[in-house]
Design an enzyme around this catalytic site. Sequence first.
Site, PDB file in Angstrom:
ATOM      1  N   GLU A  17      34.838 -33.429   7.104  1.00 21.83           N
ATOM      2  CA  GLU A  17      33.635 -32.401   6.958  1.00 21.83           C
ATOM      3  C   GLU A  17      33.047 -32.637   5.369  1.00 21.83           C
ATOM      4  O   GLU A  17      33.847 -31.822   4.831  1.00 21.83           O
ATOM      5  CB  GLU A  17      33.751 -30.780   7.484  1.00 21.83           C
ATOM      6  N   ASP A  45      33.732 -34.143  -4.977  1.00 23.59           N
ATOM      7  CA  ASP A  45      33.285 -34.708  -4.421  1.00 23.59           C
ATOM      8  C   ASP A  45      33.675 -35.271  -3.076  1.00 23.59           C
ATOM      9  O   ASP A  45      34.919 -36.370  -3.362  1.00 23.59           O
ATOM     10  CB  ASP A  45      32.345 -35.638  -4.981  1.00 23.59           C
ATOM     11  N   ASP A  57      22.215 -31.373   2.129  1.00 21.14           N
ATOM     12  CA  ASP A  57      21.166 -31.011   0.396  1.00 21.14           C
ATOM     13  C   ASP A  57      20.123 -32.265   0.659  1.00 21.14           C
ATOM     14  O   ASP A  57      20.852 -33.728   0.913  1.00 21.14           O
ATOM     15  CB  ASP A  57      22.033 -31.481  -0.699  1.00 21.14           C
ATOM     16  N   LYS A  69      12.494 -35.027  -2.057  1.00 21.82           N
ATOM     17  CA  LYS A  69      11.906 -36.389  -3.091  1.00 21.82           C
ATOM     18  C   LYS A  69      12.146 -37.207  -2.986  1.00 21.82           C
ATOM     19  O   LYS A  69      13.405 -37.815  -3.031  1.00 21.82           O
ATOM     20  CB  LYS A  69      11.441 -35.497  -4.963  1.00 21.82           C
ATOM     21  N   ASP A  91      17.930 -30.054   9.308  1.00 23.92           N
ATOM     22  CA  ASP A  91      16.563 -28.662   9.163  1.00 23.92           C
ATOM     23  C   ASP A  91      14.981 -29.723   8.435  1.00 23.92           C
ATOM     24  O   ASP A  91      14.348 -29.150   8.593  1.00 23.92           O
ATOM     25  CB  ASP A  91      16.962 -27.958   9.610  1.00 23.92           C
ATOM     26  N   THR A 109      26.413 -22.848  11.881  1.00 22.41           N
ATOM     27  CA  THR A 109      26.632 -22.742  10.692  1.00 22.41           C
ATOM     28  C   THR A 109      25.369 -22.110   9.703  1.00 22.41           C
ATOM     29  O   THR A 109      24.425 -21.063  10.129  1.00 22.41           O
ATOM     30  CB  THR A 109      26.208 -23.993   9.941  1.00 22.41           C
TER      31      THR A 109
HETATM   32  C1  SAM Z   1      22.678 -27.202   2.607  1.00 22.37           C
HETATM   33  S1  SAM Z   1      24.220 -26.911   1.410  1.00 22.37           S
HETATM   34  C2  SAM Z   1      25.132 -26.943   3.954  1.00 22.37           C
HETATM   35  C3  SAM Z   1      26.670 -26.508   3.899  1.00 22.37           C
HETATM   36  C4  SAM Z   1      26.441 -26.622   5.461  1.00 22.37           C
HETATM   37  N1  SAM Z   1      27.361 -27.185   5.819  1.00 22.37           N
HETATM   38  C5  SAM Z   1      26.145 -25.273   6.539  1.00 22.37           C
HETATM   39  O1  SAM Z   1      25.669 -25.808   6.931  1.00 22.37           O
HETATM   40  O2  SAM Z   1      25.991 -24.209   6.087  1.00 22.37           O
HETATM   41  C6  SAM Z   1      25.206 -28.290   1.978  1.00 22.37           C
HETATM   42  C7  SAM Z   1      26.754 -28.117   0.974  1.00 22.37           C
HETATM   43  O3  SAM Z   1      27.227 -29.357   0.347  1.00 22.37           O
HETATM   44  C8  SAM Z   1      27.887 -29.420  -0.425  1.00 22.37           C
HETATM   45  N2  SAM Z   1      28.421 -31.332  -0.928  1.00 22.37           N
HETATM   46  C9  SAM Z   1      27.107 -31.535  -0.818  1.00 22.37           C
HETATM   47  N3  SAM Z   1      27.506 -32.883  -1.524  1.00 22.37           N
HETATM   48  C10 SAM Z   1      28.247 -32.998  -1.179  1.00 22.37           C
HETATM   49  C11 SAM Z   1      29.975 -34.081  -1.072  1.00 22.37           C
HETATM   50  N4  SAM Z   1      29.599 -35.049  -2.613  1.00 22.37           N
HETATM   51  N5  SAM Z   1      31.070 -33.791  -1.779  1.00 22.37           N
HETATM   52  C12 SAM Z   1      31.088 -32.255  -1.250  1.00 22.37           C
HETATM   53  N6  SAM Z   1      30.175 -31.590  -0.961  1.00 22.37           N
HETATM   54  C13 SAM Z   1      28.906 -31.567  -0.884  1.00 22.37           C
HETATM   55  C14 SAM Z   1      27.220 -28.638  -1.295  1.00 22.37           C
HETATM   56  O4  SAM Z   1      28.274 -27.883  -1.914  1.00 22.37           O
HETATM   57  C15 SAM Z   1      26.941 -27.717  -0.544  1.00 22.37           C
HETATM   58  O5  SAM Z   1      27.477 -26.595   0.043  1.00 22.37           O
END
Ligand code: SAM
Length: 229
Positions: free
Chosen positions: A57, A115, A137, A141, A173, A207
Amino acid sequence: MDVDLNASLKPPPDRLYGRAVGHTLRARQADLIATLLPQLRWPSQPFAIASREIWLEVGAGGFEHAQAIADQNPDVGLIACEVFANSIASLLSRLAPLDEPGATIPANLRVYDADARILIRDLPDASIGRVFLMFPDPWPKARHAKRRFVHPATLDSVARILAPNGEWRIASDDPTYQAWVEQVFTASDRFKLLEHHRVRPLDWPATRYEAKAIRAGRFPHYWSFGVKA
Ligand SMILES: C[S@@+](CC[C@H](N)C(=O)[O-])C[C@H]1O[C@@H](n2cnc3c(N)ncnc32)[C@H](O)[C@@H]1O
């Protein structure tokens, strides 16, 4: 379509996230990160089961989805990647409730606290059965398109680590990201669409981010992609 994939899309940035801290960690969170996380950290802590498959994940956030997937699939090892220490601390707090002694270490859930792209780069070919990307995320933009996890370069690396019958599940979303997923996957010769839903399928755990999006009146999409033979 906000970016011409062939002409103007920049490659992902070279700088990969290390471990990140958002808000300052409270003392208990810091303690859990120092003492409990090392017992769950991938790859130094292997699964305590003989896993039939390994799943991955990306961006586990509060780990609600990761914990549910691990509970529902006890014979599968799940590596959940998350860069934010605060988010990892919410998982650790659930595993070590204040009013109970000790902590539960799930046999089939491990945390990669950097990462996800670094892990993916280092994983062997065809070693992963499923990849989950829940509400990434959005980077809405166009000039930030290179930061989106769904990116032609990432599709190639995920295709490499997925087993022949492997599946990549994605939920979003964000309307820009939804169009982007369609665009990037349609252009890819590595993946084929398996399923596309507007209502979350029953075996996709909810989630926190999704609940927030629905409360705010946004409409998630759920896709499942398979590797092309
Ligand atoms: C918008 S949140 C969604 C979190 C969760 N999946 C949910 O649906 O509630 C996106 C998450 O991805 C993590 N994230 C972004 N880029 C990542 C990466 N390259 N490796 C690991 N985590 C990452 C961020 O820290 C953040 O917690």
